[in-house]
Design an enzyme around this catalytic site. Sequence first.
Site, PDB file in Angstrom:
ATOM      1  N   ARG A 113      10.490 -11.437  -5.322  1.00 51.83           N
ATOM      2  CA  ARG A 113      10.726 -10.416  -6.526  1.00 51.83           C
ATOM      3  C   ARG A 113      11.896  -9.247  -6.166  1.00 51.83           C
ATOM      4  NH1 ARG A 113       5.951  -6.957  -3.264  1.00 51.83           N
ATOM      5  NH2 ARG A 113       6.372  -5.551  -3.707  1.00 51.83           N
ATOM      6  N   THR A 160     -16.660  -7.401  -3.734  1.00 52.14           N
ATOM      7  CA  THR A 160     -16.067  -7.040  -5.141  1.00 52.14           C
ATOM      8  C   THR A 160     -16.393  -7.720  -5.932  1.00 52.14           C
ATOM      9  OG1 THR A 160     -14.109  -7.089  -3.358  1.00 52.14           O
ATOM     10  CG2 THR A 160     -13.729  -6.622  -5.986  1.00 52.14           C
ATOM     11  N   SER A 205     -18.005   2.589 -13.317  1.00 52.17           N
ATOM     12  CA  SER A 205     -19.647   3.244 -13.170  1.00 52.17           C
ATOM     13  C   SER A 205     -19.727   4.243 -13.640  1.00 52.17           C
ATOM     14  CB  SER A 205     -19.494   2.974 -11.454  1.00 52.17           C
ATOM     15  OG  SER A 205     -19.116   1.343 -10.944  1.00 52.17           O
ATOM     16  N   HIS A 247      -3.405  -1.811   3.465  1.00 50.08           N
ATOM     17  CA  HIS A 247      -3.967  -2.619   3.063  1.00 50.08           C
ATOM     18  C   HIS A 247      -5.227  -0.870   2.206  1.00 50.08           C
ATOM     19  CE1 HIS A 247      -5.395  -5.244   1.166  1.00 50.08           C
ATOM     20  NE2 HIS A 247      -6.768  -5.697   0.902  1.00 50.08           N
ATOM     21  N   SER A 278      -0.512  16.451   2.335  1.00 49.26           N
ATOM     22  CA  SER A 278      -0.868  17.126   0.874  1.00 49.26           C
ATOM     23  C   SER A 278      -2.051  15.750   0.902  1.00 49.26           C
ATOM     24  CB  SER A 278      -0.151  17.096   0.249  1.00 49.26           C
ATOM     25  OG  SER A 278      -0.685  16.682  -1.351  1.00 49.26           O
ATOM     26  N   SER A 279      -2.463  14.728   1.476  1.00 48.37           N
ATOM     27  CA  SER A 279      -3.350  13.991   0.678  1.00 48.37           C
ATOM     28  C   SER A 279      -4.905  14.663   1.853  1.00 48.37           C
ATOM     29  CB  SER A 279      -2.782  12.707   0.808  1.00 48.37           C
ATOM     30  OG  SER A 279      -2.271  11.736  -0.259  1.00 48.37           O
ATOM     31  N   HIS A 287      10.717   4.013  -7.850  1.00 51.79           N
ATOM     32  CA  HIS A 287       9.453   3.282  -8.349  1.00 51.79           C
ATOM     33  C   HIS A 287       7.827   3.170  -8.153  1.00 51.79           C
ATOM     34  CE1 HIS A 287       6.962   1.543 -12.068  1.00 51.79           C
ATOM     35  NE2 HIS A 287       6.686   0.804 -10.966  1.00 51.79           N
ATOM     36  N   TYR A 338      -6.593   0.756  -1.019  1.00 56.85           N
ATOM     37  CA  TYR A 338      -8.160   0.576  -1.267  1.00 56.85           C
ATOM     38  C   TYR A 338      -8.585   1.750  -1.613  1.00 56.85           C
ATOM     39  CZ  TYR A 338      -9.384  -3.400  -0.212  1.00 56.85           C
ATOM     40  OH  TYR A 338      -9.450  -5.291  -0.784  1.00 56.85           O
ATOM     41  N   TRP A 365       9.329   0.171  -1.273  1.00 56.32           N
ATOM     42  CA  TRP A 365       8.549   1.370  -1.058  1.00 56.32           C
ATOM     43  C   TRP A 365       7.904   0.934   0.671  1.00 56.32           C
ATOM     44  CZ3 TRP A 365       3.144   1.307  -0.422  1.00 56.32           C
ATOM     45  CH2 TRP A 365       2.404   0.384  -0.851  1.00 56.32           C
ATOM     46  N   ASP A 422     -17.365  25.982  -6.442  1.00 53.10           N
ATOM     47  CA  ASP A 422     -15.930  25.030  -6.187  1.00 53.10           C
ATOM     48  C   ASP A 422     -15.841  24.178  -5.305  1.00 53.10           C
ATOM     49  OD1 ASP A 422     -12.573  25.547  -6.507  1.00 53.10           O
ATOM     50  OD2 ASP A 422     -12.927  27.425  -6.822  1.00 53.10           O
ATOM     51  N   LYS A 450     -19.654  -5.619  -6.948  1.00 50.86           N
ATOM     52  CA  LYS A 450     -19.784  -4.646  -7.947  1.00 50.86           C
ATOM     53  C   LYS A 450     -19.271  -5.023  -9.669  1.00 50.86           C
ATOM     54  CE  LYS A 450     -17.976  -0.992  -5.367  1.00 50.86           C
ATOM     55  NZ  LYS A 450     -18.807  -0.184  -6.206  1.00 50.86           N
ATOM     56  N   HIS A 467      -2.963 -10.208   6.442  1.00 50.73           N
ATOM     57  CA  HIS A 467      -2.446 -11.144   4.987  1.00 50.73           C
ATOM     58  C   HIS A 467      -1.373 -11.070   4.380  1.00 50.73           C
ATOM     59  CE1 HIS A 467      -5.707  -8.389   2.569  1.00 50.73           C
ATOM     60  NE2 HIS A 467      -3.449  -8.204   2.125  1.00 50.73           N
ATOM     61  N   HIS A 468      -0.930  -9.245   4.550  1.00 47.80           N
ATOM     62  CA  HIS A 468       0.479  -8.828   4.172  1.00 47.80           C
ATOM     63  C   HIS A 468       1.529 -10.132   4.424  1.00 47.80           C
ATOM     64  CE1 HIS A 468      -0.750  -6.146   1.385  1.00 47.80           C
ATOM     65  NE2 HIS A 468      -1.924  -6.391   2.226  1.00 47.80           N
ATOM     66  N   GLU A 495      -4.957   1.855   1.759  1.00 48.17           N
ATOM     67  CA  GLU A 495      -4.085   2.573   0.529  1.00 48.17           C
ATOM     68  C   GLU A 495      -4.479   1.709  -0.916  1.00 48.17           C
ATOM     69  OE1 GLU A 495      -2.334   5.377   0.629  1.00 48.17           O
ATOM     70  OE2 GLU A 495      -1.495   5.069  -1.362  1.00 48.17           O
TER      71      GLU A 495
END
Lengths: 194, 526, 379
Positions: free
Chosen positions: B451, B329, B269, B254, B170-171, B78, B258, B142, B107, B332, B303-304, B256
């Site tokens: 979790r 942040t 925006s 991390h 791909s990315s 998931h 963002y 994950w 293009d 924004k 921080h994770h 990722e």
Amino acid sequence: MQGHHNKQTNKLVRKLVVIVLAMFGFGFAMVPLYDVFCDITGLNGKTATEAAQINESGIDTDRTITVQFISRTAKEMPWEFRPEIAEIVVHPGETKIIKFYAKNNTLVDMLGQAVPSVAPGRAANYFKKIECFCFEQQFLSGQEEVWMPLQFYIDAEIPTDVNTLTLSYTLFDISLSDKASQASTPEETAIVES
Amino acid sequence: MTTSTTDMAHDDHGYMATGIKRWLFTTNHKDIGTMYLWFAFIMFLTGGSMAMVIRAELFQPGLQIVNPDFFNQLTTVHGLIMVFGAIMPAFTGLANWMIPMMIGAPDMALPRLNNWSFWILPFAFTILLSSFFLGGAPNFGWTFYAPLSTTYSNGSTAFFVFAVHIMGISSIMGAINVIVTIMNLRAPGMTYMKMPLFVWTFFITAYLLIAVMPVLAGVVTMLLTDTYFGTSFFDASGGGDPVMFQHIFWFFGHPEVYIMILPAFGIVSTTIPTFSRKKLFGYSSMVYATSSIAFLSFIVWAHHMFTTGMPLIGELFFMYCTLLIAVPTGVKVFNWMATMWRGSISFEVPMMFSIAFVILFTIGGFSGLMLAMAPVDFQYHDTYFVVAHFHYVLVTGSLFSIYAAAYYWLPKWTGHMFNETLAKAHFWCSLISVNLLFFPMHFLGLAGMPRRIPDYALQFADFNMWVSIGGFAFGLSQLIFLAVVIKCIRGGEKAPAKPWDGAEGLEWTVPSPAPYHTFSTPPKID
Amino acid sequence: MRSRNLSWLLLGVLFSSSTWAESSINLTEGVTGVSHDVYDLHMLVLYICTVIGLVVFGAMFWSMFFHRKSKGHVAATFHESTKVEILWTVIPIFILLAMAIPATNTLIAIENNDNSELTIQITGSQWKWHYSYFDQDLDYFSVLSTPRAQWDNLSGPGEEKGENYLLEVDKPLVIPINRKVRFLITSDDVIHSWWVPAFAVKQDAVPGFINEAWTNVDEPGVYRGQCAELCGKDHGYMPIVVTALPENEFDAWLKEQKVAAIAAAEAEKASLAERMTMEELMTLGESTYVASCAACHQANGAGFPPSFPALKGSPIALGDVSKHIDIVVNGKSGTGMQAFGKQLTLKQLAAVITYERNAWGNNTGDVVQTADVKAATGK
């Protein structure tokens, strides 16, 4: 379309590909970088893997530090493994020898490797081993037993707020050091194990 | 459907093939964008149906439906599908569709590469999903922490690693394409500081992608060799360190996060000024805030990992840097607020999703601020509080922004207005159910529910039931969106070139639906 | 429509600050100095977030209500203001400082592991905790005690769930109150995480490395927690229970345990001479199997191949007895199979091996006695 094969595009693509490759390399470079970083900061409590020089900077008799010894065996490791004493009080700079007992409880020859870890991690760099059985692998035939020496001192530079230091050894079975032969075929593992 | 195409320099995209060939061989940014978006939606439903099984199992205490191992496979896949299969491809699809039209390019700069970067994706996910039928899917979360994913894996590590490699390639190709397009194909007069903020955020995101996706590729490669070829990067018995895995993973992980939220900033925006009929407040501070968030994302990863046994000095450093992210942040959020302030606001569906985004994303930001506090994180870490936090950021954040974008540009894509009643039903059902789904998770986490567990103590039962009901309702609500889109493609009120009176930008200067080729001759920007 | 949504959201935010404090939907205040500090920090940030939320969302809803097109409001044209932008960059920095300072102090307290009076080594493994009192010759495993019939409802409604469902163990960790207890946390296999919310202690157990944590409990009581890091199949089934006793009761308990340990060692020796009947072995074997083996190999012996192979009809259970004894006692490296020689008594080992060789149609008829296990392994 103003020519997506033009020079400018190619140049930019090449630059970006270089960044990509560099970052791929950086991922791997993080492995030695991490080790260096840990050596400096003691981040993960790993101690040096090579013998230290004999202490020449003198003994600080004003301070005492309690050193605790913990011996563990990895869970699939059937050896007996323990230090001769649980803890010892030392002055920084003072050299001590502690013996660890190991016995191969099985009937077959085995190879063991002790991996040290120090808590608190920031004290790891000040724990100096002059001689340690963890520098090499231990070969014991079935039922064989051995007393293994650890000669160490605590560097007198150790931060003043560290009063207790714990040294833990985990003994791993590395008889089958080629892990590939065990993990690659689950069917085979299933038969052997069950 | 076609404007004058005879003057195209390259005939490989000078005509539009028909049938399956059109989609297989297309190099047209609009076709590829469409495929990305559909792929993302299919993956969203796939990952979503896994979430439905998870919520059904957690509906009441005890094991009712699946065994714990399969439960772990579901949570893992998931997560992987939603991150790599739904959110990221959806953003790439939007980038493909809109960036060339917004900067006045004909293009994407590398159209063939574009075709490739899309078409390898289905293979990646086929590999990943096929592992369900070949001995079990990845079951290590994950985040695939070693050694659970190496020595103790169930044999799915190889599938997982190859799938991630393909997704990564791909990315990276997609990101290179975005960067080259933006740097080389802007219409004359379109300076960087005149680019729509949407383009800016994708530009910065693309740089983040090429910086960290290779690191992910590196770490999964180490995982592969540790599992199958006897290396010991993460194995203490061979001199490695399992915690090092987490450092490398979160160095990717991390940024990722963002990667999945900066484009959302770009979208709202765009929409909020349109429906406030007022220019975006503080355009340049928005650009700087986005850049500084991107920069800070590289120095906050640990921080994770506050509970992994870091020394005090490390914990302090990462705590301070993480708290610092609240500043850009905040800028924004304040800017969006100021954009709406004294505007002339109307509530079309894209605006509704955008406003919901700002409020609910901010709630996710607040819980993020709480999580940043290292001493308190010892309590929050790995509980449902974290699950609530990142779902507020990714579902009511990223996903809601994607919905806002889809409703905003659907008229441009299809040439028809969408059914507003149905779309509003989609919004309200989603809004109510998503809060029922994720808000009580905060309480569960604070009360102590970890979790990734298939079963829980009795004091968590009531909230879990509500959460599950919210989950089912949210899942069903997404089918309304499918209905809206299909109806909109098939017909409906004809859309004018610019259906939103407050909208600005080059994409509204071409007819609706957008012709197959746009801006074959660059527009002039003054 | 919109204003209803407004009140609904505001209600949520207000609810968050006023009514949580006492009820179980908020963080526990806990029973240690650190856990109180952590709770205070948590509430501080929560209040700050609530106030900021009220201001920002309030302004947004104000403009949504009063600055709407349908009311004929005409848009203003301003789109930047350096003054305002500097203001809302600088003010948050001060708010963050106000949060960072107390957080730093608490963190320093949490990381001060020195001068403890008792050290306990905690080792996680799939899926149980092992506690070892440093220098006290006392160590034991602590395993989930909720019966499978309560949680496994896959093939029927199962038994009614008890009060401490999934949060109960056979032997809890026992610690004294009012003494600084230091934990040395590590793991035998994958990463686990030892978490007791009432102490505000959560520390990862990393294989090959030791991590430190400490607590000093104020009140006697029973405190429950769970493994917090995904550690495989039964991650949800390895709870932690800590009993905090007054100092004198703790000392008495410790003495009692040492006496019991000596008695157990003697019983182990005595069991060598014992010859058990097949029936006795099968009864003890079944209960041991359910407690120690069924998590992986399943109660019906079918396992979860390929990670956890079936025992029913397996070549090991049907083949050479000494090989079977060896794998149970010494484990198998590189797999999840642990060395049960460390966890079970000789009697239990003999019984469980006999059981595995005779249950589920593995009708070898072999009877394994305590002395056989001893002889085959030298344990």
